[in-house]
Design a protein around this motif. Sequence first.
Motif, PDB file in Angstrom:
ATOM      1  N   MET A   7       0.639  36.234 -62.171  1.00 23.61           N
ATOM      2  CA  MET A   7      -0.138  35.014 -61.997  1.00 23.61           C
ATOM      3  C   MET A   7       0.668  33.996 -61.198  1.00 23.61           C
ATOM      4  O   MET A   7       1.783  33.626 -61.580  1.00 23.61           O
ATOM      5  CB  MET A   7      -0.518  34.427 -63.354  1.00 23.61           C
ATOM      6  N   HIS A   8       0.095  33.536 -60.104  1.00 23.42           N
ATOM      7  CA  HIS A   8       0.707  32.515 -59.252  1.00 23.42           C
ATOM      8  C   HIS A   8       0.019  31.184 -59.542  1.00 23.42           C
ATOM      9  O   HIS A   8      -1.186  31.046 -59.325  1.00 23.42           O
ATOM     10  CB  HIS A   8       0.552  32.887 -57.774  1.00 23.42           C
ATOM     11  N   ARG A   9       0.769  30.219 -60.037  1.00 22.20           N
ATOM     12  CA  ARG A   9       0.200  28.939 -60.456  1.00 22.20           C
ATOM     13  C   ARG A   9       0.393  27.879 -59.374  1.00 22.20           C
ATOM     14  O   ARG A   9       1.450  27.812 -58.746  1.00 22.20           O
ATOM     15  CB  ARG A   9       0.858  28.467 -61.753  1.00 22.20           C
ATOM     16  N   VAL A  10      -0.629  27.055 -59.155  1.00 15.05           N
ATOM     17  CA  VAL A  10      -0.550  25.972 -58.182  1.00 15.05           C
ATOM     18  C   VAL A  10      -0.815  24.648 -58.884  1.00 15.05           C
ATOM     19  O   VAL A  10      -1.685  24.553 -59.759  1.00 15.05           O
ATOM     20  CB  VAL A  10      -1.549  26.176 -57.017  1.00 15.05           C
ATOM     21  N   GLN A  11      -0.057  23.636 -58.517  1.00 10.23           N
ATOM     22  CA  GLN A  11      -0.240  22.278 -59.020  1.00 10.23           C
ATOM     23  C   GLN A  11      -0.390  21.353 -57.812  1.00 10.23           C
ATOM     24  O   GLN A  11       0.558  21.133 -57.065  1.00 10.23           O
ATOM     25  CB  GLN A  11       0.953  21.861 -59.889  1.00 10.23           C
ATOM     26  N   ARG A  12      -1.610  20.812 -57.635  1.00  9.46           N
ATOM     27  CA  ARG A  12      -1.868  19.932 -56.505  1.00  9.46           C
ATOM     28  C   ARG A  12      -3.127  19.105 -56.782  1.00  9.46           C
ATOM     29  O   ARG A  12      -3.874  19.377 -57.733  1.00  9.46           O
ATOM     30  CB  ARG A  12      -2.044  20.728 -55.213  1.00  9.46           C
ATOM     31  N   ARG A  56      -5.614  12.792 -59.651  1.00 11.84           N
ATOM     32  CA  ARG A  56      -5.004  13.617 -60.690  1.00 11.84           C
ATOM     33  C   ARG A  56      -4.595  14.985 -60.139  1.00 11.84           C
ATOM     34  O   ARG A  56      -5.296  15.574 -59.326  1.00 11.84           O
ATOM     35  CB  ARG A  56      -5.973  13.828 -61.860  1.00 11.84           C
ATOM     36  N   THR A  57      -3.460  15.478 -60.638  1.00 14.03           N
ATOM     37  CA  THR A  57      -2.995  16.807 -60.256  1.00 14.03           C
ATOM     38  C   THR A  57      -3.691  17.853 -61.121  1.00 14.03           C
ATOM     39  O   THR A  57      -3.723  17.733 -62.346  1.00 14.03           O
ATOM     40  CB  THR A  57      -1.471  16.925 -60.440  1.00 14.03           C
ATOM     41  N   TYR A 104       3.692  26.811 -57.523  1.00 19.84           N
ATOM     42  CA  TYR A 104       3.691  26.122 -56.223  1.00 19.84           C
ATOM     43  C   TYR A 104       3.281  24.674 -56.492  1.00 19.84           C
ATOM     44  O   TYR A 104       2.123  24.391 -56.787  1.00 19.84           O
ATOM     45  CB  TYR A 104       2.700  26.782 -55.270  1.00 19.84           C
ATOM     46  N   ASN A 105       4.232  23.745 -56.422  1.00 20.02           N
ATOM     47  CA  ASN A 105       3.974  22.336 -56.731  1.00 20.02           C
ATOM     48  C   ASN A 105       3.960  21.533 -55.434  1.00 20.02           C
ATOM     49  O   ASN A 105       5.001  21.356 -54.794  1.00 20.02           O
ATOM     50  CB  ASN A 105       5.042  21.803 -57.693  1.00 20.02           C
ATOM     51  N   TYR A 106       2.768  21.058 -55.062  1.00 18.68           N
ATOM     52  CA  TYR A 106       2.614  20.356 -53.791  1.00 18.68           C
ATOM     53  C   TYR A 106       3.272  18.978 -53.816  1.00 18.68           C
ATOM     54  O   TYR A 106       3.890  18.564 -52.828  1.00 18.68           O
ATOM     55  CB  TYR A 106       1.126  20.226 -53.459  1.00 18.68           C
ATOM     56  N   GLN A 107       3.136  18.247 -54.923  1.00 17.78           N
ATOM     57  CA  GLN A 107       3.675  16.891 -54.979  1.00 17.78           C
ATOM     58  C   GLN A 107       5.198  16.876 -54.884  1.00 17.78           C
ATOM     59  O   GLN A 107       5.788  15.982 -54.273  1.00 17.78           O
ATOM     60  CB  GLN A 107       3.235  16.196 -56.288  1.00 17.78           C
TER      61      GLN A 107
END
Length: 443
Positions: free
Chosen positions: A236-241, A250-251, A380-383
Motif C-alpha cells: 500500500m502506497h499512502r499519499v498525504q496532500r 485540509r490534508t 508520499y507527503n506533498y506538504q
Amino acid sequence: MLKAPWVCRSCAQSLRRVGMSSARSQRSQAQLFQFPFQSLIRRASTAAPGGLSPALFERARTIAAEHDQLSAELETNFDTKTAKRAGEIANIASALRALENAKASLDELKALLESDDAEMQELARDDLEATNAELVSLGRNLSVALTPKHPFADMPCLLEIRPGPGGTEGRFFADTVFRMYQLYCANKGYRTRVVKYECSDSDGSKGSEGEAALQEAVLEVQDPGAYQAFRGEAGMHRVQRVPVTEKSGRTHTSAVAVWVLPSFPENDGPGAENDFDNPESDFYIDPAEVRTETMRSRGAGGQSVNKTESAIRLTHIPTGTTVSMQDSRSQHSNRAYAWRVLRSRIAEQRREAREELSRSMRSNVLSQSQITRGDKIRTYNYQQDRCTDHRSGMDVHNLPNVLEGGEMLGKLIDSVQGWLTERDIQALIAEQEAVNTDGKRAK
C-alpha cells in the motif's frame, strides 16, 4: 528484529529515541533494520570468520565440499545435471574461499603484531583495519550467496495498480503512481507495455496534478529480472496532500495498492518452469476451472464503446480470482492478455501460499519483519516534500523527482532491495538454526 547480546553506541542511542514518541517508534525500528547484518554479527561466534553466523558458515562449508566433489566428477565424466548443480553453487564456494583467504591474511597480521620488529608491527597495524573491514564485507557476500534465489527473480513482471481507500483522490493518485513507474522504467531503459489502463466512469474531472481517475492499470516490464527489481514495490502506497476539491486546505490521506506479479514472454515448452501446460507448473490452470464471460466494452461513450462483445472476463472458480480485459477491440487479443494476467496472479498466490507454510514452520522471529500487502509500505507527503519508505526507513526530499521516476525513486527502490536481502538472510539463519536444532534432537 533479532535480539543481540550487545548493542553498539549509535544503535543504543536510536533505541533510546524510540521511547520518546510512539509516533516515531515504527520508523526508528525500520531505521535500525537498515543495519540488521550488524545485529547478526553479534550472534556469531569467533569460530565463524567475518562475523558470519556459525550456522551459515557450516552450511557454506558443506556446500563448498559438495562443489569440490561435483567438480572432480565432471573431470572424468561430464553430466548435464551435475554441471548445472555445480554452476548453481559455484558462487558460494568462491565466496567461502575468498573469506577464508582474508581470514588467513588477518591471522598473519595478528602474528606480525607480536613480532619484535617495530617496522613490521607498524605495517601490520596499517593493514589491520582494512583487512577487518574486508573480512566483514566478504562475510556479508557469503551470506547473500547462500540466500536462496527467488523463484521468479529472473522473469519479467506485471505491475498492477489500483486505488485503495480515499475515494476519487485515491484514483487520482493511482494514476500518479502508474505514471511514476512508467517514467522510472523509461529512465532506466526498461522495455514496457501498457496491458490495461481503465479509468472510472466519472464527470471527467482531473486531480491536483492533472491526473485521471484511474480504476485499474497493468504495466508489463518486459526485461528479464524485472520481477526481482520491482518485487519490493508491492504493498500500500499512502499519499498525504490537499485535494484539488478541498476548499479549507485540509490534508487528505489516500492509498494505492500495487501488486507485482511474475510475467513470461512465451511458453518455453514442456518441462519449463513457466510451461503453463504442465500441471506441475505454478502457471498451470485447468481450463475447466475458469468461467469465461464476454461483454461489450465500457467507456465514456462514442467511439470508446465497442458495438461488439470484445471485452473478456475470466474467473478462476477455485480461488475466485477475476480478470477483466477490454483495452483491445479484438476479443482474441483481450482473451490472450486476460489469460496471461490470470496465470500470473495464480502463480503468485501459489508461491505466497508455499512461503506462508514455510514461515509457519520457522521461528517466530520471521513474523516480526514480514510485511504484507495490507501494510502501508511508503508515504508520499506533498506538504513536507518528503517520501518515506517504512521498511528501509529511508526518507528522501524532492518529491517531484520521486514522482517523475528519477534518482530519488531509484534510491528508495535500492534501499528496499537492501532491506529484502537482509530479511532473506535473517530468514535463512533462522531456518538453518532450526535444522541444526532438530538434527541435535534426533541424535
